[in-house]
Enzyme design. Structure first.
Site, PDB file in Angstrom:
ATOM      1  CE  LYS A  13      -4.235  -2.356   2.445  1.00 23.47           C
ATOM      2  NZ  LYS A  13      -4.481  -3.017   3.735  1.00 23.47           N
ATOM      3  CE1 TYR A  53      -9.837  -4.514   1.206  1.00 26.11           C
ATOM      4  CE2 TYR A  53      -9.717  -2.761   0.150  1.00 26.11           C
ATOM      5  CZ  TYR A  53      -9.174  -3.449   0.317  1.00 26.11           C
ATOM      6  OH  TYR A  53      -7.631  -3.587   1.482  1.00 26.11           O
ATOM      7  NE  ARG A 118      -4.847 -12.844   5.966  1.00 30.36           N
ATOM      8  CZ  ARG A 118      -5.585 -11.994   5.424  1.00 30.36           C
ATOM      9  NH1 ARG A 118      -5.689 -11.115   4.753  1.00 30.36           N
ATOM     10  NH2 ARG A 118      -6.649 -11.723   6.626  1.00 30.36           N
ATOM     11  CB  THR A 124      -5.989  -7.143   9.694  1.00 29.55           C
ATOM     12  OG1 THR A 124      -6.883  -7.187   9.540  1.00 29.55           O
ATOM     13  CG2 THR A 124      -6.702  -5.501   9.499  1.00 29.55           C
ATOM     14  NE  ARG A 135      -1.301  -6.354   7.008  1.00 30.71           N
ATOM     15  CZ  ARG A 135      -2.688  -6.765   6.792  1.00 30.71           C
ATOM     16  NH1 ARG A 135      -3.210  -7.832   7.656  1.00 30.71           N
ATOM     17  NH2 ARG A 135      -3.121  -6.448   5.943  1.00 30.71           N
ATOM     18  CG  ASN A 155      -2.602  -3.002   7.408  1.00 31.67           C
ATOM     19  OD1 ASN A 155      -3.049  -3.044   5.945  1.00 31.67           O
ATOM     20  ND2 ASN A 155      -3.450  -3.417   7.556  1.00 31.67           N
ATOM     21  CD  GLU A 169      -8.515  -9.706  -2.964  1.00 23.20           C
ATOM     22  OE1 GLU A 169      -8.714  -9.956  -2.256  1.00 23.20           O
ATOM     23  OE2 GLU A 169      -7.037 -10.391  -3.229  1.00 23.20           O
TER      24      GLU A 169
HETATM   25  P1  ADP Z   1      -6.809  -7.483   5.987  1.00 17.61           P
HETATM   26  O1  ADP Z   1      -6.525  -6.559   5.401  1.00 17.61           O
HETATM   27  O2  ADP Z   1      -5.731  -7.924   7.094  1.00 17.61           O
HETATM   28  O3  ADP Z   1      -7.636  -8.529   5.009  1.00 17.61           O
HETATM   29  P2  ADP Z   1      -9.269  -6.825   5.897  1.00 17.61           P
HETATM   30  O4  ADP Z   1      -9.795  -7.202   4.999  1.00 17.61           O
HETATM   31  O5  ADP Z   1     -10.069  -6.942   7.059  1.00 17.61           O
HETATM   32  O6  ADP Z   1      -8.387  -6.757   6.746  1.00 17.61           O
HETATM   33  O7  ADP Z   1      -9.688  -5.331   5.480  1.00 17.61           O
HETATM   34  C1  ADP Z   1      -9.319  -4.264   4.391  1.00 17.61           C
HETATM   35  C2  ADP Z   1      -8.183  -3.301   5.687  1.00 17.61           C
HETATM   36  O8  ADP Z   1      -8.972  -2.198   5.542  1.00 17.61           O
HETATM   37  C3  ADP Z   1      -6.808  -3.624   6.193  1.00 17.61           C
HETATM   38  O9  ADP Z   1      -6.221  -3.955   5.820  1.00 17.61           O
HETATM   39  C4  ADP Z   1      -7.432  -2.503   6.866  1.00 17.61           C
HETATM   40  O10 ADP Z   1      -5.941  -1.484   6.041  1.00 17.61           O
HETATM   41  C5  ADP Z   1      -8.815  -2.234   6.382  1.00 17.61           C
HETATM   42  N1  ADP Z   1      -9.612  -1.309   7.921  1.00 17.61           N
HETATM   43  C6  ADP Z   1      -9.856  -3.369   8.552  1.00 17.61           C
HETATM   44  N2  ADP Z   1     -10.528  -2.722   9.693  1.00 17.61           N
HETATM   45  C7  ADP Z   1     -10.764  -1.263   9.691  1.00 17.61           C
HETATM   46  C8  ADP Z   1     -11.519  -0.251  10.859  1.00 17.61           C
HETATM   47  N3  ADP Z   1     -11.927  -0.766  11.893  1.00 17.61           N
HETATM   48  N4  ADP Z   1     -10.391   0.679  10.738  1.00 17.61           N
HETATM   49  C9  ADP Z   1      -9.922   1.806  10.446  1.00 17.61           C
HETATM   50  N5  ADP Z   1      -9.352   0.713   8.806  1.00 17.61           N
HETATM   51  C10 ADP Z   1      -9.146  -0.395   9.169  1.00 17.61           C
HETATM   52 MG    MG Z   2      -9.098  -8.973   3.915  1.00 19.10          MG
END
Ligand code: ADP
Ligand code: MG
Length: 200
Positions: A13, A53, A118, A124, A135, A155, A169
Site C-alpha cells: 500500500k 473490496y 498471510r 490486520t 505488519r 498496515n 482479486e
Molecule cells: P486484511 O487486510 O488483514 O485482510 P480486512 O480485509 O479486514 O483486513 O480489511 C481491509 C483493510 O481495511 C485493512 O488492511 C485495513 O487497512 C483496513 N481496515 C480494516 N478494518 C478497519 C477498521 N476498523 N478501521 C480502519 N481501517 C480498517
Molecule cells: Mg482482507
C-alpha cells in the site's frame, strides 16, 4: 490444480512505498520459496479499490465485526455503529488511503501461497500483529487511533484472504499477459518427490 499452483495477490500500500520498504517486503515473501509471477508499480484508481473490496458481498459485515471484537478484546468501549456501518466507513477511508500514491502489486505462486503470505504478513492491526510478521515488525497503528482519526488502519500490505478471493482479486489489478509462466530451479527441491541428481 496442484497445490503448488496456488496464487495470491499482494499489494504494498502507499504507506509501504513511502516508508521505503518495497525491498524488505519482497525479500520476506521471496525467501519463503514462493515464486513471483507478476509485479508492477502504479497509483490505484478509486474504481479498482471499490471492485477489489466489494468482490466479497459479506466484506463490510466481516470488517465491522472484526473491529468490534478487537475493541472488546482490549476492554475498550465498543463503537455504537452496526458492523455494516463500520464496514461502509472503512471502505470509504480505504479508497482515500489506497489512491493516495504509488503502490506495488504482486502475484505470488506456490504451495499454500495464500496461507504462507498471510502468515508472513501478520494480522490486520499492527498493534496486535505477531512479532516476526511484516505488519508486526515494520509499522505502528491500531483500530482505536485509526477510527478516532477517521482513517483506514495503515498496515503496509494487502494480502488475499483465501484462494477463491485471490482468483477474484488478481484480474482487478493484472491483465493475463502481465502474469508470467516459468519455472524456478529451486522448485524441484520444494516439490519433487525424489531429490535425485544432487550427489555426483
Ligand atoms: P486484511 O487486510 O488483514 O485482510 P480486512 O480485509 O479486514 O483486513 O480489511 C481491509 C483493510 O481495511 C485493512 O488492511 C485495513 O487497512 C483496513 N481496515 C480494516 N478494518 C478497519 C477498521 N476498523 N478501521 C480502519 N481501517 C480498517
Ligand atoms: Mg482482507
Amino acid at each position: 490444480m496442484h497445490p503448488k499452483e496456488e496464487r495470491t495477490l499482494v499489494i504494498i500500500k502507499p504507506d509501504g512505498v513511502q516508508r521505503s520498504l518495497i525491498g524488505e517486503i519482497v525479500r520476506r515473501y521471496e525467501r519463503s520459496g514462493l515464486k513471483l509471477i507478476a509485479l508492477k508499480m502504479f497509483v490505484p484508481t478509486p474504481e479498482q479499490v471499490m471492485a477489489h473490496y466489494l468482490t466479497d458481498p459479506d466484506w463490510k459485515q466481516k470488517v465491522g465485526e472484526k473491529a468490534i471484537e478487537a475493541y472488546k478484546q482490549k476492554g475498550q468501549k465498543v463503537p455504537s455503529r452496526s458492523p455494516q456501518e463500520i464496514g461502509e466507513i472503512v471502505l470509504n477511508n480505504l479508497r482515500k488511503y489506497l489512491t493516495s500514491g504509488p503502490a506495488v502489486a504482486m502475484v505470488w505462486q506456490g504451495m499454500h501461497a495464500v496461507g504462507v503470505v498471510r502468515k508472513i504478513t501478520g494480522g490486520t492491526e499492527p498493534l496486535t500483529s505477531d512479532v516476526g510478521t511484516i505488519r508486526g515488525d515494520l509499522t505502528l497503528d491500531s483500530y482505536l487511533v485509526a477510527d478516532t482519526d477517521g482513517r483506514a488502519v495503515r498496515n503496509l500490505i494487502h494480502a488475499s484472504g483465501n484462494a477463491k478471493e485471490a482468483e477474484q482479486e488478481i484480474p482487478i489489478w493484472f491483465v493475463e499477459e502481465e502474469i508470467l509462466k516459468y519455472r524456478l530451479v529451486g522448485e524441484s527441491i520444494l516439490y519433487d518427490v525424489n531429490l535425485d541428481g544432487i550427489l555426483e
